[in-house]
Each structure stands twice: as structure tokens, then as C-alpha cells.
Scaffold this motif. Structure first.
Motif, short mmCIF file in Angstrom:
data_model
loop_
_atom_site.label_atom_id
_atom_site.label_comp_id
_atom_site.label_asym_id
_atom_site.label_seq_id
_atom_site.Cartn_x
_atom_site.Cartn_y
_atom_site.Cartn_z
N HIS A 1 -12.59 -8.01 36.90
CA HIS A 1 -13.74 -7.98 37.80
C HIS A 1 -13.84 -9.23 38.67
O HIS A 1 -14.93 -9.58 39.14
CB HIS A 1 -15.02 -7.70 37.02
N CYS B 1 -16.91 -0.59 42.12
CA CYS B 1 -16.25 -0.75 40.81
C CYS B 1 -17.12 -0.15 39.72
O CYS B 1 -18.33 -0.01 39.88
CB CYS B 1 -16.01 -2.24 40.56
N CYS C 1 -18.14 -1.54 37.22
CA CYS C 1 -19.08 -2.53 36.69
C CYS C 1 -20.36 -2.60 37.51
O CYS C 1 -21.30 -3.30 37.15
CB CYS C 1 -18.43 -3.91 36.64
N CYS D 1 -13.93 -5.51 43.21
CA CYS D 1 -13.28 -6.12 42.04
C CYS D 1 -11.78 -5.82 42.08
O CYS D 1 -11.36 -4.78 42.62
CB CYS D 1 -13.85 -5.55 40.75
ZN LIG Z 1 -15.99 -4.68 38.62
#
Ligand SMILES: [Zn+2]
Length: 392
Positions: A249, A260, A262, A267
Motif C-alpha cells: 500500500h 485499492c 484498502c 497503491c
Molecule cells: Zn491500498
């Protein structure tokens, strides 16, 4: 499970290093071990006796004499003791048994549906280890097969808190967040189970197989996901919690920045992982179902797939340049299924040379991980072997 690891200089001549010298053939006698370690013959003898009584070393007749009594030769037992290893991937798992020198005894690849959840997936893989041990005539030669199993090492394709063996916020592993792998396994097998992330296991396996003489190394694992493992002063460097080397990340230059898993955008994982390449190609209207399809397109010289692979290589090179400038390794090696992707590797290498200090790249080796499909289980086995020797 915490492993007591001391810096390499403190370990000089420690039981783990004595065992490794015998396993690699660097030493075949107590005299060799004394010479390599600089320890007195009596100290070496004491440590060797302890390793023999634990079944970690054995004596195999007499070696060549230089006058006087012929010295007894030392070897790592090839039967009677094995470690189990599981290298879990997004769609497949490699499961194997290895002897105490880290050599693969048996190994097989099984299809895995990670979305079936940790109990089902890990339960089946632990059962597979038991089947391999039960079916191994060497393991059962000196007693029951169950006694032969000394421990199991497991690699997980996501972040693992090292002190607890718990999985923390993995991408693409629904139902696995917070799962205590070590506790689950402890309820099913009666041997130590050591859990780590797959990139760390690849790093350890690759380092022990090639370049174990180099103290500082970075290993990139580029497959469906992307991560790295760090060897510092000859040891796996995990950092405070176990997240050292997790580059997935880190933000890279990408326009537009793809979202992404996340919750952020741009990332490295969203730009350069195998999963990212599949998504990007589909977004361009290319019919491709998985990473195998992407690699086939790149091998066939497909223009869109090749351009994306180059972009991925630049992104990996950007992050790696920061790592190399900061950490100054002797070798950077790339493994995982994308490591065979030539356009990715070429642009990664070019970016690395462009962005790094000349002093950092002057003698830097940049290469592919050569250890093949068993590199992960080899790393997992070495985790367990180190633990068994330290406990002995
Ligand atoms: Zn990420």
C-alpha cells in the motif's frame, strides 16, 4: 509464536549455525565445526551431543583420518524427523514435508478457495500435512509417523502479526481478518505451528537456498498480490509487529490512480499486482479471467498487456528505489508468478538504476528468485527448524 532470534554475530557457533553448517555440507565433523565457529573442541562437542540427543544430528561412521583415531562424521538425519510446510496462495496451496536440513521430502499443490474461510481451508491443509507424514516411510522408520513431525510452518498471503500469529486486514481474503491461525492449528495438531506472511517465507527460503552468504537482501513477491521480505544482518527482519517489508500500500505515480482494496487510491498493489493487471485489462475491454491469462497475453506480445506490465514494472522500481537507497541491500530478487514477465522486469530494473544512488547500485545484484515453486515451503520449514533447534 515468538522466535528468539539473536543477531548473526551472537549466533556464531550457536546450535542453529552448527546444524546449518552440517546441513549444507560445510562441516562433516566436530573438528570442522570448531574451525568454522572458532569455538573450543569441548564446547562444540557439548553442543553437538545436545543436537544428537534431540535427534537433530546423527553420526554416520568414520571419516578420513589425519593420523590417530578416525573422526566420526556428522549428518542431518534424513529419516525419522520431518517438518510440515504450507504455502497458501489465493487459488492454490503448496503443501509439503521437509527433512531437518530443509530438503523437500514430499510436496504437492492443491486448489484452494480462500473465500471458503480459514477453518475449512486450514483444516483441509493440516489434514494434507498429516496424510503426507503418515505416507512417508522414512518418517515412520524409527517410530510412529506422528512422532516424526516436529512442527508446521504456514505462509499466509496477507499481513500476519508475528507475536500472535493472527491475520490483520488482509486484501482479497474475506472472513480471514483477525483470525488466529496459530490458536486454530494448536487445537488440531500437537506440534509447534509458526505462521508468517508468504513474502517473508519466500525471502527466507530464497536466502537459505541461494546467497545465504549475503547479509542484506530484499525479496519482492509479485503474484496475485505484491509484497516483500527483508533479510537484514542475515536474519529475517520483521519489525515491531511483523509488517516490515509490506510495500503493497505504498503510493506510486499513476494517472488515473486506481482504487485499492484498502480504501486509498494509487497503491502499488492497485497498479502492479497480478490482480491489478487483470482488472486494468478488463477495464480496457480485454477478455481475461485471471493472472494466467494476463501472462499468456504478455508472452504473446499483446500491446495492451505489455504496456500495463511495463507500467507495473516502473511502479515496482519506484518503490524499490526508495527501499534500496534507504536499506542498501546486496541483492534484490523478484519471485512470484510475475517474475517471469520480461517487460515488467526490464522496466523495474531501468527505474531502479535511474532512481538509485550510484553507491547503492554499484555492486547490487538484481535477479529472479531461482528456488522455484518450493521456495515458500522451504522458508516455512526453515522457520520451524530454527525454532526446533532454538528450543533444543
Ligand atoms: Zn491500498
Amino acid at each position: 509464536m515468538t522466535i528468539d532470534e539473536a543477531p548473526r554475530d551472537v549466533l556464531r557457533g550457536g546450535p542453529r549455525e552448527l546444524l546449518r553448517w552440517v546441513a549444507t555440507g560445510a562441516a562433516v565433523s566436530r573438528a570442522d565445526l570448531s574451525r568454522l565457529s572458532g569455538l573450543s573442541p569441548s564446547t562444540v562437542s557439548q553442543r553437538v551431543e545436545a543436537l544428537i540427543s534431540q535427534g537433530l544430528l546423527e553420526e554416520t561412521g568414520a571419516g578420513r583420518s589425519r593420523g590417530g583415531r578416525r573422526p566420526r562424521q556428522l549428518a542431518v538425519p534424513t529419516g525419522g524427523a520431518v517438518v510440515g510446510a504450507i504455502d497458501l496462495g489465493a487459488h492454490h496451496a503448496r503443501v509439503g514435508t521437509l527433512d531437518l536440513s530443509g530438503r523437500v521430502v514430499q510436496a504437492r499443490t492443491l486448489p484452494v478457495r480462500i473465500e471458503d474461510g480459514p477453518e475449512a481451508v486450514l483444516g483441509a491443509l493440516l489434514a494434507e500435512v498429516t496424510t503426507l507424514v503418515d505416507g512417508d516411510p522414512a518418517a515412520s522408520a524409527d517410530g510412529s509417523a506422528a512422532d516424526a513431525l516436529r512442527g508446521i510452518g504456514i505462509g499466509i498471503p496477507g499481513p500476519v502479526q508475528h507475536s500472535t500469529g493472527r491475520i490483520v486486514s488482509p486484501s482479497r481474503m474475506p472472513g480471514w481478518n483477525g483470525f488466529d491461525v496459530a490458536a486454530f492449528c494448536a487445537g488440531r495438531v500437537d506440534v509447534p505451528v509458526i505462521v508468517d506472511n508468504d513474502a517473508n517465507l519466500m525471502a527466507l527460503g530464497a536466502h537459505r537456498t541461494a546467497h545465504s552468504e549475503l547479509d542484506h537482501a530484499v525479496y519482492i513477491k509479485a503474484g496475485t498480490g505484491i509484497g516483500s521480505g527483508v533479510i537484514s544482518s542475515g536474519r529475517l527482519h520483521r519489525g515491531a509487529q511483523g509488517s516490515a517489508g509490506d510495500i503493497s500500500h505504498c503510493r506510486v505515480v499513476a494517472d488515473p490512480a486506481p482504487p485499492c482494496t484498502c480504501g486509498n487510491a494509487g497503491c502499488l498493489e492497485a497498479v502492479a499486482s497480478g490482480a491489478a493487471l487483470v482488472t486494468a485489462l478488463r477495464g480496457q475491454g480485454v477478455q481475461v479471467s485471471d493472472l494466467t491469462g494476463v501472462i499468456r497475453l504478455i508472452d504473446d506480445g499483446d500491446r495492451q498487456a505489455t504496456a500495463l506490465a511495463r507500467q507495473a514494472g516502473r511502479a515496482v522500481g519506484e518503490i524499490l528505489a526508495v527501499v534500496v537507497n534507504f536499506f542498501n541491500p546486496q541483492v534484490v530478487a523478484i519471485g512470484g508468478r510475475l517474475a517471469d514477465c520480461e517487460p515488467l522486469l526490464a522496466s523495474m530494473r531501468a527505474t531502479l538504476y535511474e532512481r538509485c544512488l550510484p553507491l547503492a547500485t554499484q555492486t547490487l545484484l538484481i535477479e529472479r528468485v531461482a528456488a522455484g515453486q518450493d521456495v515458500g515451503i522451504t522458508g516455512a520449514a526453515h522457520l520451524v527448524i530454527d525454532h526446533v533447534v532454538a528450543a533444543a
